[in-house]
Write a protein that holds these residues in place. Structure first.
Motif, PDB file in Angstrom:
ATOM      1  N   THR A 160       0.838  -1.196   0.000  1.00 59.82           N
ATOM      2  CA  THR A 160       0.000   0.000   0.000  1.00 59.82           C
ATOM      3  C   THR A 160       0.875   1.250   0.000  1.00 59.82           C
ATOM      4  N   TYR A 161       0.307   2.322  -0.531  1.00 64.82           N
ATOM      5  CA  TYR A 161       0.982   3.607  -0.433  1.00 64.82           C
ATOM      6  C   TYR A 161      -0.080   4.693  -0.349  1.00 64.82           C
ATOM      7  N   SER A 162       0.309   5.843   0.168  1.00 68.24           N
ATOM      8  CA  SER A 162      -0.611   6.963   0.304  1.00 68.24           C
ATOM      9  C   SER A 162       0.008   8.215  -0.283  1.00 68.24           C
ATOM     10  N   ILE A 163      -0.863   9.118  -0.742  1.00 67.16           N
ATOM     11  CA  ILE A 163      -0.426  10.420  -1.254  1.00 67.16           C
ATOM     12  C   ILE A 163      -1.151  11.500  -0.465  1.00 67.16           C
ATOM     13  N   ARG A 164      -0.392  12.432   0.094  1.00 60.72           N
ATOM     14  CA  ARG A 164      -0.990  13.541   0.835  1.00 60.72           C
ATOM     15  C   ARG A 164      -0.563  14.846   0.193  1.00 60.72           C
ATOM     16  N   ARG A 165      -1.517  15.705  -0.050  1.00 56.58           N
ATOM     17  CA  ARG A 165      -1.249  17.012  -0.647  1.00 56.58           C
ATOM     18  C   ARG A 165      -0.929  17.996   0.473  1.00 56.58           C
ATOM     19  N   LEU A 166       0.216  18.661   0.382  1.00 54.69           N
ATOM     20  CA  LEU A 166       0.694  19.520   1.459  1.00 54.69           C
ATOM     21  C   LEU A 166       0.209  20.960   1.285  1.00 54.69           C
ATOM     22  N   ASP A 167      -0.026  21.619   2.414  1.00 50.96           N
ATOM     23  CA  ASP A 167      -0.444  23.016   2.371  1.00 50.96           C
ATOM     24  C   ASP A 167       0.724  23.929   2.022  1.00 50.96           C
ATOM     25  N   THR A 168       1.894  23.612   2.558  1.00 50.31           N
ATOM     26  CA  THR A 168       3.069  24.444   2.288  1.00 50.31           C
ATOM     27  C   THR A 168       3.723  24.020   0.976  1.00 50.31           C
ATOM     28  N   ARG A 169       4.295  24.988   0.289  1.00 46.81           N
ATOM     29  CA  ARG A 169       4.901  24.705  -1.008  1.00 46.81           C
ATOM     30  C   ARG A 169       6.422  24.580  -0.847  1.00 46.81           C
ATOM     31  N   MET A 170       6.972  23.450  -1.278  1.00 48.19           N
ATOM     32  CA  MET A 170       8.421  23.228  -1.241  1.00 48.19           C
ATOM     33  C   MET A 170       9.069  23.889  -2.462  1.00 48.19           C
ATOM     34  N   SER A 171      10.383  24.064  -2.387  1.00 48.01           N
ATOM     35  CA  SER A 171      11.124  24.431  -3.594  1.00 48.01           C
ATOM     36  C   SER A 171      11.199  23.191  -4.488  1.00 48.01           C
TER      37      SER A 171
END
Length: 628
Positions: A160-171
């Protein structure tokens, strides 16, 4: 509803769970036990993914400067490793395509990277999957340079794997985090990581920095500027030698630049500082698109080039699925031939501009030089005078033997040489031992270099033609003793010939016919084989027994032989002839069978008994003076 409940609900809405479209546990077993040679290749796969990401971003922006960073925190079973690049990153679509479909290429276009020439060599999904060999969870943070949300991807070995969308933006770029799996502490050790990162990435054009134990160090500081054109390494000899010592773990004193006509494969061949066996493992270090593919490539150079250890870089060969070897195909064959030609040209150049250097290599690696000379007449013409051979005049360079101005004879086997060397040297015949690999072939081929010289194979019976026959009176005088001696050796299928020959110190000479030699080999094998195989070998040997006779030449000029045949004591004669027979076998380095060993032991006992029963000290002294 509380604020915390709202936050948890929103977080759940932004995280999706998925399953890999592959039997993950089975895949990990294949990676660990069948595909990769060691779990440490996870580091190469992470490094390769980072390199591919940096390369992809550089294609979008020429002014961009790529970098790769590796960091270790904690130690032992609590260690965590992070590898970060500022490359192109992944979109959510990329994540599904490259990580859900394990083995999918990280290069778009519908063609697999193992069948298409590109600047990428990695497969992002299967490369990242290799991390499960050392960690129970893989965490990846990524931000695509094309825009979109920053993402957190978590993969587990249960499929299994999961994807989470982050609020902060990385470079833009990607970070991969691994926590040490129990038993894998060695793969998180900073010193090991430093060495492995250098091994894999020494030639990479992007800086790799390792942060560990409060220190930061750049791994690939010395990236040679002669990677583009290996011939430039001639002007930086010390740098090239240090480079080879660091990469190959051995101190070298000489090297030869390598290159192909296409310019897409090059390298440095380091001359080994010690002689090596023909069957020694050829372990060359090969880099594909600047990333280490193999530390023990055995098929990148011709077989004769076993006197060098190479660092080779290429962008035109096709790696296997493990990316630790190359497919044996037409392209590899062409590269191998051209690298071999590069070596050959340099050796021939040395003959003209630096002969002392070439002679040193020849003395150290004679076998390899002979292997090349055997298949290349032009090379043989240039170096033949410096090649050494065993001869009836001792081990000498061929040039010294040629300067003697004699006819040159050679034997095909070591046994033949041992049979005739004493007699040949006494008769001033120049005989070269062709029993070692390539030697007979090279001496026979010498006729193409010197067509007017008499060069011929010599058989033991040819040397026996130079023996001097005993006179008719001596034949009548010794007739009965010759008959007794001949009868004594019939059980060994050996006949006796009484001759005179030089050197007089040699009492006997044993020679074998072709049939007798083959029969001895069969009988030796029969004695150490199972009963079933022995029966087969015995049947094969029966076909030789009628013609399989050897000859023992006894030298009447030798005082021991002269005294034996002057004796009227037949029992002494028989015992002495048997001892001369086994002595000749030992001088010729022939393995003795059980019957011959028994004859040796019995003969020793007989002479001890005769010595003990001898009448006076004067008799004993006389016997000793005669060689008994």
């Amino acid at each position: 509803m509380s604020q915390n409940q709202n936050q948890n609900e929103n977080q759940n809405l932004s995280q999706d769970n998925y399953r890999f479209q592959v039997n993950l546990s089975g895949m990990i077993d294949i990676l660990s036990n069948h595909l990769y040679s060691s779990p440490r290749v996870f580091l190469r796969e992470l490094l390769q993914n980072a390199v591919d990401a940096v390369t992809a971003r550089k294609q979008m922006d020429d002014g961009y400067e790529g970098r790769i960073s590796v960091e270790v925190t904690g130690s032992g079973s609590t260690a965590t490793l992070m590898i970060e690049d500022n490359g192109i990153g992944l979109t959510e679509e990329d994540v599904h395509e490259f990580l859900a479909m394990i083995g999918q290429s990280s290069k778009r276009g519908g063609k697999g990277l193992l069948t298409e020439e590109t600047s990428f060599i990695g497969r992002f999904g299967i490369g990242l999957l290799s991390c499960f060999m050392v960690s129970d969870e893989i965490v990846m943070l990524t931000q695509s340079a094309k825009g979109g949300l920053s993402l957190e991807w978590r993969g587990k070995p249960d499929g299994t794997y999961s994807i989470r969308r982050l609020d902060t933006r990385m470079s833009p770029g990607t970070r991969v985090y691994l926590r040490c799996k129990p038993g894998c502490e060695v793969y998180f050790d900073p010193m090991n990581l430093q060495n492995w990162l250098y091994n894999y990435g020494a030639l990479l054009p992007y800086p790799i920095t390792l942060h560990a134990e409060g220190l930061s160090r750049t791994i690939n500081v010395m990236r040679p500027d002669w990677l583009i054109n290996p011939e430039l390494a001639r002007g930086k000899r010390d740098e090239a030698l240090r480079f080879g010592e660091r990469l190959l773990g051995e101190r070298f004193h000489d090297f030869i630049p390598l290159f192909t006509s296409s310019g897409r494969t090059g390298g440095i061949a380091y001359v080994l500082p010690q002689a090596v066996n023909l069957n020694s493992k050829k372990a060359h270090r090969v880099y594909l698109k600047n990333m280490l593919v193999s530390e023990s490539a055995e098929n990148i150079l011709p077989d004769w080039a076993f006197f060098v250890k190479c660092v080779v870089w290429t962008d035109e060969l096709q790696p296997t699925a493990s990316r630790e070897h190359f497919y044996e195909n037409e392209k590899l064959e062409t590269v191998r031939e051209q690298l071999g030609e590069s070596l050959r040209r340099e050796l021939m150049r040395m003959a003209e501009v630096d002969p002392d250097r070439l002679q040193h290599i020849i003395r150290l690696h004679t076998l390899s030089m002979k292997a090349l000379a055997a298949e290349d007449l032009d090379f043989f013409r240039i170096i033949h005078r410096w090649l050494s051979f065993e001869s009836s005049f001792g081990r000498r360079q061929l040039g010294e033997l040629l300067d003697e101005g004699r006819d040159i004879y050679f034997t095909l086997t070591l046994d033949e040489f041992r049979q005739i060397t004493h007699v040949a040297s006494a008769q001033s015949l120049l005989v070269v031992n062709g029993g070692y690999i390539y030697d007979a072939e090279l001496i026979d081929g010498l006729a193409q270099v010197y067509p007017d010289m008499n060069i011929a194979r010599l058989l033991p019976e040819d040397v026996s033609m130079a023996f001097t026959d005993i006179t008719r009176e001596e034949r009548l005088q010794y007739y009965e003793n010759i008959r007794h001696a001949d009868a004594a050796l019939q059980r060994f299928r050996c006949q006796v010939e009484l001759k005179r020959f030089k050197p007089v110190e040699l009492p006997s000479l044993f020679t074998l016919s072709k049939e007798s030699s083959e029969l001895r080999s069969l009988e030796a094998a029969e004695q150490v084989s199972s009963s079933e195989l022995s029966s087969i070998l015995n049947t094969l040997g029966s076909a030789y027994k009628e013609a399989a006779y050897s000859t023992l030449y006894l030298n009447l000029d030798n005082p021991v032989v002269s005294r034996i045949f002057s004796s009227a004591e037949s029992s002494m004669l028989v015992a002495a002839v048997e001892m001369l027979y086994v002595n000749a076998l030992m001088m010729g380095h022939y393995p003795m069978n059980r019957q011959e060993m028994a004859a040796l032991n019995l003969g020793i006992l007989r002479f001890i008994d005769w010595g003990l029963s001898a009448g006076t000290p004067q008799t004993e002294r006389k016997d000793n003076d005669d060689g008994f």
